[in-house]
Design an enzyme around this catalytic site. Structure first.
Site, PDB file in Angstrom:
ATOM      1  N   ASP A 335      46.515  -1.052   5.463  1.00 20.42           N
ATOM      2  CA  ASP A 335      45.434  -0.423   4.697  1.00 20.42           C
ATOM      3  C   ASP A 335      45.553   1.091   4.833  1.00 20.42           C
ATOM      4  O   ASP A 335      45.403   1.636   5.925  1.00 20.42           O
ATOM      5  CB  ASP A 335      44.080  -0.906   5.221  1.00 20.42           C
ATOM      6  N   ARG A 337      43.733   3.276   2.889  1.00 19.99           N
ATOM      7  CA  ARG A 337      42.594   3.927   2.244  1.00 19.99           C
ATOM      8  C   ARG A 337      41.908   4.915   3.182  1.00 19.99           C
ATOM      9  O   ARG A 337      41.894   4.739   4.390  1.00 19.99           O
ATOM     10  CB  ARG A 337      41.580   2.871   1.790  1.00 19.99           C
TER      11      ARG A 337
END
Length: 421
Positions: A335, A337
């Site tokens: 991930d 983000r």
């Protein structure tokens, strides 16, 4: 943590201007460590010697992305699997008169000084070396809450070249120094000690990552919303982000919030590989029902790896890799983000307290790191289908998502899944 023992950002900036070291600590939910930080253009050989004796960690220099490109500081590895995505480049030594092996305090001082000197160029350094540059994310601590970004931000705030020296502080026994030990070091050497959390709050007041571009009304099948488009100010890709707003946020009442990352395949084309489209629809429906709330739509396709790489990851998943393994095969973390932009949009909208619609505990930590108060986690319960069950189980088991994957998937047809959209 005693507030009396934590110094103000302003006082730390003043010390940096005067060529002093400061101590910067981060959140206990992240690395829970303290670093010595200094403006790189104010470093002396004596300071380097002090740091190597008293900190005992790895001597690093944080630079901007642009500076890294100028000096051709390429990533140390093509596949970064660092736990906190620390962006190391190839290590360097200065090619300068008086520099010998590169390891002495003077030699390392010269390397640090030349990394901060705007007239230096790539040919002024040998590779590998004894100083470890780190590439800071554009936008600083408002994009990534780390010591790398803090070092660059603080150097710039002190009026120096945006290049910072940093080194982790270790305990006498070689373990990481935590707050009690760091406070003793602060008192012993009369140093300012600040938190990255306070630096984030300071920067939130003075630095913008996004700006409102346009606002309009948008009736949808889930309800009527105000749609506000934001332009990125510090993003080299100049991406735009959206806020779907319902109601008024002027009171202190918690606001129902969903921070949703773009998923073209799920949000637009009703892909059965994920639950993104269903989560988006459910969030908008819940906000409409509540009569007040906001959905932030961030252009972070494929958990930050982009559409093309996401589709490549799909091919790897078809070969037997799960969603985490597929990302890693492509050289990405599971991930990528960041929530700094979403946090600034929420701040711009006047959201103070929120009830966060999420199944992802890291999203809670990510937003709280920017000073937002989350009073409640509101789960988004989406029934799995026979296609995405394994994907959801991986998110639960490997990424910590709080998902109930128990269902009779044989009874979940593709038509049922599309209907939920």
């Amino acid at each position: 943590m005693s507030e009396k023992k934590i110094d103000s950002i302003e006082s730390a900036i003043e010390d940096l201007k005067n060529g002093k070291l400061i101590i910067v600590i981060d959140d206990e939910d992240r690395e829970d460590e303290g670093d010595f930080i200094a403006a790189a253009d104010k470093v002396t050989p004596e300071m380097v010697n002090f740091i190597t004796k008293e900190a005992r960690g790895l001597l690093c220099v944080a630079v901007t992305m642009d500076r890294a490109k100028e000096l051709q500081l390429d990533p140390m590895v093509q596949r970064n699997t660092s736990q906190h995505e620390t962006n190391f480049t190839v290590s360097v030594d200065a090619l300068a008169e008086g520099v010998t092996t590169g390891i002495s305090a003077f030699d390392r001082y010269m390397t640090i000084k030349m990394l901060a000197d705007p007239v230096s160029h790539a040919d002024n350094f040998s590779r590998p070396g004894h100083i470890f540059p780190l590439r800071a994310m554009d936008g600083g601590v408002l994009r990534r809450v780390g010591h790398t970004e803090a070092a660059v931000d603080l150097a710039e705030l002190a009026g120096s070249t945006p290049v910072g020296l940093l080194c982790e502080i270790l305990h006498d026994d070689g373990s990481m120094a935590r707050l009690p030990e760091l406070l003793k070091i602060k008192e012993k050497f009369d140093l300012k000690l600040i938190t990255i959390k306070d630096l984030v709050a300071y920067q939130m007041k003075r630095k913008k990552l996004v700006a409102r571009a346009v606002e309009t009304s948008l009736p949808t099948r889930h309800g009527d919303f105000r749609l506000i488009a934001y332009e990125a100010c510090c993003d080299s890709q100049q991406q735009n982000h959206l806020a779907f707003v319902k109601g008024d946020f002027s009171t202190d009442e918690p606001v129902l919030v969903r921070v949703h990352s773009q998923c073209a395949t799920g949000d637009i084309f009703a892909s059965l590989r994920c639950d993104c489209g269903n989560q988006l629809a459910s969030a908008m429906q819940q906000i409409e029902k509540a009569g007040k709330g906001v959905l932030i739509y961030l252009m972070q396709e494929g958990r930050g790896i982009g559409l093309i790489n996401k589709l490549k990851a799909y091919n790897l998943q078809d070969q037997g890799f799960d969603t985490v393994e597929a990302n890693e095969q492509l050289g990405f973390k599971a991930d990528l983000r960041d929530y700094g932009i979403g946090a600034q949009i929420l701040q711009d909208l006047g959201v103070k307290k929120m009830r966060l619609l999420t199944n992802n505990p890291k999203k809670i930590v990510g937003l709280e790191g920017y000073g937002l108060e989350i009073v409640e986690r509101v789960p988004i319960e989406i029934a799995p289908n026979s296609v995405n069950l394994s994907y959801l189980e991986t998110k639960r088991d490997k990424m910590g998502h709080m998902i109930n994957c128990s269902c009779n998937c044989s009874g979940v047809s593709q038509q049922d899944n599309h209907t939920q959209q």
